[in-house]
Design an enzyme around this catalytic site. Structure first.
Site, mmCIF file in Angstrom:
data_model
loop_
_atom_site.group_PDB
_atom_site.id
_atom_site.type_symbol
_atom_site.label_atom_id
_atom_site.label_comp_id
_atom_site.label_asym_id
_atom_site.label_seq_id
_atom_site.Cartn_x
_atom_site.Cartn_y
_atom_site.Cartn_z
ATOM 1 N N ASP A 1 0.866 -1.179 0.000
ATOM 2 C CA ASP A 1 0.000 0.000 0.000
ATOM 3 C C ASP A 1 0.909 1.236 0.000
ATOM 4 O O ASP A 1 1.367 1.663 1.041
ATOM 5 C CB ASP A 1 -0.891 -0.054 1.235
ATOM 6 C CG ASP A 1 -1.805 1.149 1.378
ATOM 7 O OD1 ASP A 1 -1.830 1.995 0.468
ATOM 8 O OD2 ASP A 1 -2.475 1.245 2.412
ATOM 9 N N GLU B 1 -0.907 10.458 0.718
ATOM 10 C CA GLU B 1 -2.244 9.856 0.637
ATOM 11 C C GLU B 1 -2.711 9.389 2.009
ATOM 12 O O GLU B 1 -3.863 9.568 2.398
ATOM 13 C CB GLU B 1 -2.232 8.673 -0.345
ATOM 14 C CG GLU B 1 -3.618 8.139 -0.717
ATOM 15 C CD GLU B 1 -4.142 7.027 0.177
ATOM 16 O OE1 GLU B 1 -5.295 6.618 -0.009
ATOM 17 O OE2 GLU B 1 -3.424 6.559 1.092
#
Lengths: 334, 358
Positions: free
Chosen positions: A167, A197
């Site tokens: 991720d 993010e």
């Protein structure tokens, strides 16, 4: 592609500290882009220009994958040289116990925990500390504000791969591989490697404003429901790229969703639909940029997300690249 | 179209957030009759423009009216032994889902029901509890094999409910939040046909309000209006809820006041209501209004924004209840307010001066 994945996942890059990751990506795309720039927040924006094709509408398409990973940040150094810390992004405290973290200069620390009063007490981050092995405060070499992230080697299990920071380095790898494989496209395609993010889709917010795309696809990981006693979720490792319908932050644009489905069916690629009850992606920020962007999300099914040992299926990764190549090589009508 | 007929038409239609296509076409047809042009933006908001008539020496100004046409709904998360597991789109009240009729938008529309285990087979603890989402399922009657061929994960499910006329001018049904506002906007445009106004009017049926005010955010950016007015529903008086927290159903427009609302715009709206003797109420909103007004206010360099609430009982159920008279009054108030907008109003709102060149 596995070499690139290994290098990307082993690179250090907690949110706000994406420079090293960006360098790896810049190196890997050399010679394949028409324009490369870095914006104020550190997003790497790579343009592959489209060839004008008669009868085909040229679209401005943005692909986004985030370079940053979750981590921790030093909040206090005590007299004995133990470091207290808080989280960068969604760190799940139990995953920290027994883990090692790495600072920007490569130095390692181990996570310790205060005396456990009740044996079944859930581990809390404010009861943990980082031990960098210093005999006293004078030799710690660390200051408040130093960031660290999990350190763990990439492991190739054959069909399945294990690493920290899949991720979203797996998304970065998919984007790089797509750029390298994209011989020609009728569209102007912006491959955007975003920052921050994990702390609130910050890089995607500004890069989407700057790029001003008509259509966007975020590439990120999603959870699965295929492990023992997992929450109800019809996504499984190895069942193909997951096409997002909804997550906590957005509903995918129906036109983009259908574009992904029809391309997968045309290329006879496996795919699955994703409804995620927790979390979101860069897609949610891009969707509401300016007067709105038709945005979908291609998700790589991933087990144990936000742990130091995330797991993906290699076929899902390869099929994601093939799906994107298929989408970008043809005209789009939403 | 008459308010009641339009309300029946649009509230019985399906239009879950992100999937507003069905209801949008009905709204398009209606608003097109009273506006100069109609378009749909990228996210799907429907934007009808009614141009103002202004002399050459008057600068061009515009007002955006926003009412959201999306409704809360459900979506399929898993097919399990011939039944459908589901999640919610927007904030559904789990207490009222049990026993509802639904439409599952699969390869075609399938009527279905939301079932759960009957009381006879429940233990005493379970019987007293709200049934959690993971114990609810949808039954459309298909066999496991047929279900797999016709319905997929991610398919949208909307609630099914007929529009019902109650006594005393009240009506009840689903999706009044916020299609009643679309009806207010429609009323406003109908009134405006008989009035002279210099400002351009953008009548917007927004999308995805229930999932994060998205349509208002993006449509306001695209339109770039001088001022914005959101119309949404507010909790109406009902048994068991304090008067302090509610506005009266049938008491007229509830004009919002608080940090989300530009004070001069509030003054102008209440002054208009008083001047034309439109019965109205004040609705203090101390912080985030949770409506399209909240998104519009901070678009671009900021937009002076107001919020008018339609008093509504039983929010986020399929028996939302309002007074048709309130819709008519809000439409009239908006039209008279728009007709009264001048350069002086713009000045009161602190809007930058514009040259009259076109």
């Amino acid at each position: 592609m596995k070499e690139l994945i290994a290098e990307l996942t082993e690179t250090w890059g907690p949110s706000g500290n994406e420079d090293a990751v960006r360098k790896v990506i810049e190196k890997s795309i050399t010679g394949h882009a028409d324009e490369v720039r870095v914006d104020a927040l550190g997003n790497l924006i790579v343009l592959k220009k489209g060839n004008v094709k008669k009868g085909v509408d040229k679209r401005r398409i943005m692909l986004a994958a985030h370079m940053d990973e979750i981590g921790v940040i030093v909040s206090h150094v005590d007299e004995k040289g133990f470091l207290r810390f808080s989280a960068i992004g969604g760190v799940f405290p139990p995953t920290l116990l027994g883990s090692r973290v790495q600072f920007g200069d490569g130095k390692i620390g181990v996570i310790g925990r205060e005396r456990v009063v009740k044996p079944d007490e859930a581990p809390r981050m404010d009861k943990m500390f980082i031990d960098v092995g210093s005999p006293d405060k004078g030799h710690v070499g660390r200051r408040v504000g130093d960031a660290a992230c999990f350190t763990r080697p990439f492991v190739d299990l054959g069909q399945r791969l294990v690493a920290k920071a899949f991720d979203d380095r797996i998304g970065c790898a998919v984007l790089v591989q797509t750029l390298l494989g994209l011989k020609t496209t009728p569209h102007d395609v912006y491959f955007v490697f975003t920052t921050q993010e994990e702390v609130g889709v910050r890089g995607a917010t500004t890069s989407a404003f700057g790029v001003e795309p008509e259509i966007a696809v975020a590439v990120d990981v999603t959870l699965t429901g295929d492990t023992p006693e997992a929450p109800t979720m019809a996504v499984a490792l190895g069942a193909g790229p997951a096409i997002k319908v909804k997550d906590r932050g957005m509903l995918a644009h129906v036109g983009v969703k259908n574009w992904m489905v029809s391309t997968a069916e045309r290329l006879k690629l496996p795919y699955q639909f994703e409804v995620l009850d927790a979390g979101s992606t860069d897609g949610m920020a891009i969707q509401t940029s300016r007067a709105g962007v038709a945005t979908g999300v291609l998700s790589i099914p991933t087990r144990y997300v936000h742990s130091p040992s995330e797991m993906v299926d290699y076929d899902d990764v390869r099929h994601s690249v093939e799906l994107l190549l298929g989408m970008l090589s043809s005209p789009v009508s939403l | 179209m008459q308010i009641k007929d339009f309300m029946k038409q649009i509230t019985e239609a399906s239009g879950v957030s992100g999937y507003e296509g069905g209801v949008r076409e009905l709204v398009r047809t209606e608003l097109a009759a009273y506006s100069d042009e109609v378009r749909t933006d990228t996210l799907g908001s429907l934007i009808a423009l009614k141009r103002g008539q202004r002399p050459d020496d008057v600068p061009q100004r515009s007002i955006m009216l926003a009412g959201h046409m999306d409704e809360i709904g459900l979506l399929v998360t898993k097919l399990e032994k011939g039944y459908l597991r589901f999640s919610t789109v927007g904030g559904f009240d789990l207490r009222v889902l049990l026993g509802q009729e639904v439409i599952v938008h699969g390869r075609r529309d399938f009527p279905g029901v939301i079932g759960t285990r009957p009381p006879h087979v429940l233990g005493p603890e379970d019987r007293d509890q709200v049934v959690p989402l993971d114990r609810l399922f949808i039954d459309v009657g298909l066999t496991e094999v047929e279900l797999g061929k016709n319905i997929r994960v991610g398919d949208i499910v909307s609630l099914r409910r007929e529009f019902t006329e109650l006594a005393g001018g009240l009506v009840a049904g689903k999706a009044f939040d916020d299609r009643a506002a679309v009806a207010c906007i429609d009323q406003c445009l109908q009134y405006l046909a008989g009035l002279r106004h210099t400002w351009d009017v953008y009548a917007v049926a927004t999308v995805q309000e229930e999932t994060g005010l998205k349509g208002a955010l993006t449509s306001a950016f695209g339109i770039d209006p001088d001022i914005g007015v959101a119309i949404d529903v507010g909790h109406g008086n009902m048994l068991g809820v304090s008067e302090v927290d509610t506005v009266n159903v049938g008491g007229g427009p509830a004009i919002g006041f608080g940090p989300n609302i530009h004070p001069a715009l509030y003054e102008q709206l209440t002054a208009t209501a008083s001047r034309y003797e439109i019965s109205h109420q004040i609705d203090p909103i101390p912080g985030a209004s949770g409506t399209d007004a909240w998104a519009m206010q901070v678009v671009r360099e900021g937009i002076p924004t107001a919020l008018i609430s339609i008093p509504l009982r039983y929010m986020h159920t399929t028996v939302e209840t309002i007074s048709l008279k309130d819709i008519e009054r809000i439409g009239r108030l908006l039209a008279l307010f728009i007709a009264g907008l001048t350069e002086e109003s713009a000045e009161q709102l602190g809007l930058a001066q514009q040259s009259s060149a076109t």
